[in-house]
Design a protein around this motif. Structure first.
Motif: not given
Length: 522
Positions: A128-154
């Protein structure tokens, strides 16, 4: 009580965990700061999820922060603390001081599954870091960072953890597709390129890591400067991109895989730029000429920052290259097996152009099997397995490869089949998407599933990008994967049994024994 705990890489101590100091050179304080950073990113994700507010600045920090904790990326305590302070700034609150060892405590299987998800997300963060640097983003990918990180403590049942990991594997597939689009839209579709390993006389710079945009900016800044640029390790596939190989000063590839850098960089008369992993603790003989950038960090090394527009000033490297002068005469250098030419650039579009020839070769019997032999390299003695495996493959087989594990054999001349080179370098570990696309295209051509093709994946792993690729392959239902040189220490016996039962995941044994089993011989 241990000073640290880390079992995220393949070479972790005793294949169980580093508890005094990291095999990679990571010190206990650094390991604990990395764990604290992960916890701060989890807290930041939780705050945003509660508000249902997902700012771009936070998303970028989640990716960059996770990437900084990936193996052999950032050893700099001050840099890691800055990431944590940025998380608190974006959250607009100080986080409570908590011991991050909760990540590694609890039921063995739960810790195993939680770790698997976390390490997979660290790998996806790099893409994702490399894609962001080139100006590309996918909403589902970005939102999954939030979902996945939250899931770790649940709290989750084993079945729920497995479902989360499968969902992650599919999201990471989208992230790999995103990066593929970003790279090809910016630099063009890769095509086959022959790359020299010899080094010309005169000033030069060596560029390692994966970040194509860093290489691009350096090539722009070295135009007309009288300085050649050489790729190293995972940067080799850059030669396949027309937008990069158009620069005449992109002269070849220096050295082999990352784990040989301390020997290959020893007293090198040139500066080295580390754009991503894998950085090893530098020796005094070249510490004054190695530079870090982006998420990479090491105490005492010069760091090249970027401005608010993502631009970097590489004049310090160019000046040092000119001052050092490079080699006085052309220097003959080779790959591990003595070869002087490496071929790369066989991405899914390049191989798509050759697909009719490959399909005809399979239908006509000239090609009886395809092996995908790729993944991370490392210093583990068992990694010679991959060299021997490739050498023993029958002459009527093709070898697809990617990532730095290919340096074990990519300078071998294994000939061709009906004009198709037997070794086909798909690219970086970042280009695993290409390998999947090639397999899906072949399956479509033959009207079967990928698992029914005469195709076997023989993978080596070292760090967390290999973990996320494996999870994607499993989520896509690909079976009978051979994995080595050891199974991950973070996989519990129950989790291993689950993967073996569901996907027939196979630990490697001996090259000939595995080849005989794959080809149903004897």
């Amino acid at each position: 009580m241990s000073d640290m705990f880390c079992f995220q890489c393949q070479q972790t101590a005793g294949n169980s965990g580093c508890v005094r100091t990291g095999v990679c050179g990571k010190q206990p304080r650094t390991a604990n700061l990395q764990d604290r950073l992960v916890c701060s990113l989890i807290r930041l994700a939780e705050i945003c999820a509660e508000k249902k507010d997902y700012p771009t600045a936070v998303t970028r920090l989640l990716a960059d922060g996770l990437f900084a904790t990936l193996t052999n990326v950032n050893f700099d305590d001050q840099s890691l603390q800055k990431y944590t302070r940025r998380a608190e700034t974006l959250a607009q609150q100080r986080f409570p001081v908590e011991e991050p060892d909760w990540l590694w405590r609890g039921d063995t299987d739960v810790v195993s599954l939680r770790s698997t998800l976390l390490f997979g997300m660290k790998g996806m963060a790099a893409y994702a870091h490399h894609a962001f640097r080139l100006g590309h983003e996918d909403e589902e990918v970005s939102l999954w960072f939030y979902k996945g990180l939250c899931a770790l403590r649940q709290e989750h049942t084993i079945e729920e953890w497995l479902a989360l990991i499968t969902e992650f594997g599919l999201v990471n597939y989208k992230c790999m597709a995103l990066l593929d689009r970003a790279n090809t839209a910016t630099f063009g579709d890769p095509s086959p390129a022959r790359v020299h390993t010899d080094v010309r006389r005169g000033p030069f710079i060596v560029v390692s890591g994966h970040d194509l945009e860093d290489l691009h900016q350096l090539l722009e800044q070295t135009k007309g400067a009288g300085v050649n640029v050489y790729t190293h390790s995972e940067m080799l596939p850059a030669h396949g991109y027309p937008g990069l190989r158009k620069y005449p000063q992109l002269a070849g590839n220096f050295g082999t895989a990352w784990q040989n850098q301390q020997k290959e960089f020893d007293n090198l008369p040139a500066p080295i730029l580390m754009t991503t992993n894998c950085l090893m603790p530098p020796r005094p003989s070249y510490a004054d000429r190695i530079y870090t950038t982006s998420v990479v960090g090491y105490p005492g090394l010069k760091h090249i920052p970027e401005d608010e527009h993502g631009r970097k000033d590489f004049s310090a490297l160019i000046d040092q290259a000119l001052a050092l002068g490079g080699y006085a005469t052309d220097r003959s250098m080779s790959g591990i097996n003595g070869g002087h030419i490496l071929t790369t650039g066989f991405g899914h579009r390049a191989l798509g152009d050759s697909a009719p020839a490959v399909i005809d070769a399979i239908k006509g019997g000239a090609v009886k099997h395809i092996f995908l032999v790729g993944g991370c390299d490392g210093a583990h003695p068992g990694r010679n397995y991959y060299t021997e495996f490739v050498k023993r493959t029958p002459m009527d087989s093709l070898i697809l490869t990617l990532a730095c594990g290919k340096f074990r054999f990519n300078d071998l001349d294994l000939g061709d089949i009906n004009g198709i080179p037997r070794i086909l370098d798909v690219g970086q570990c970042n280009d695993a998407y290409s390998a999947v696309q090639i397999a899906l295209a072949l399956a479509d051509a033959f009207g079967c599933s990928v698992n029914e093709l005469p195709l076997t994946l023989v993978l080596s792993w070292y760090e967390q990008k290999a973990v996320c690729i494996l999870l994607t392959l499993l989520a896509l239902g690909i079976k009978d994967i051979y994995l080595g040189p050891t199974l991950p220490a973070f996989l519990s016996e129950t989790v291993v049994k689950t993967l073996v039962d569901a996907y027939h995941l196979q630990p490697i044994t001996h090259p000939q024994q595995d080849l005989d089993a794959i080809l149903h011989r004897g």
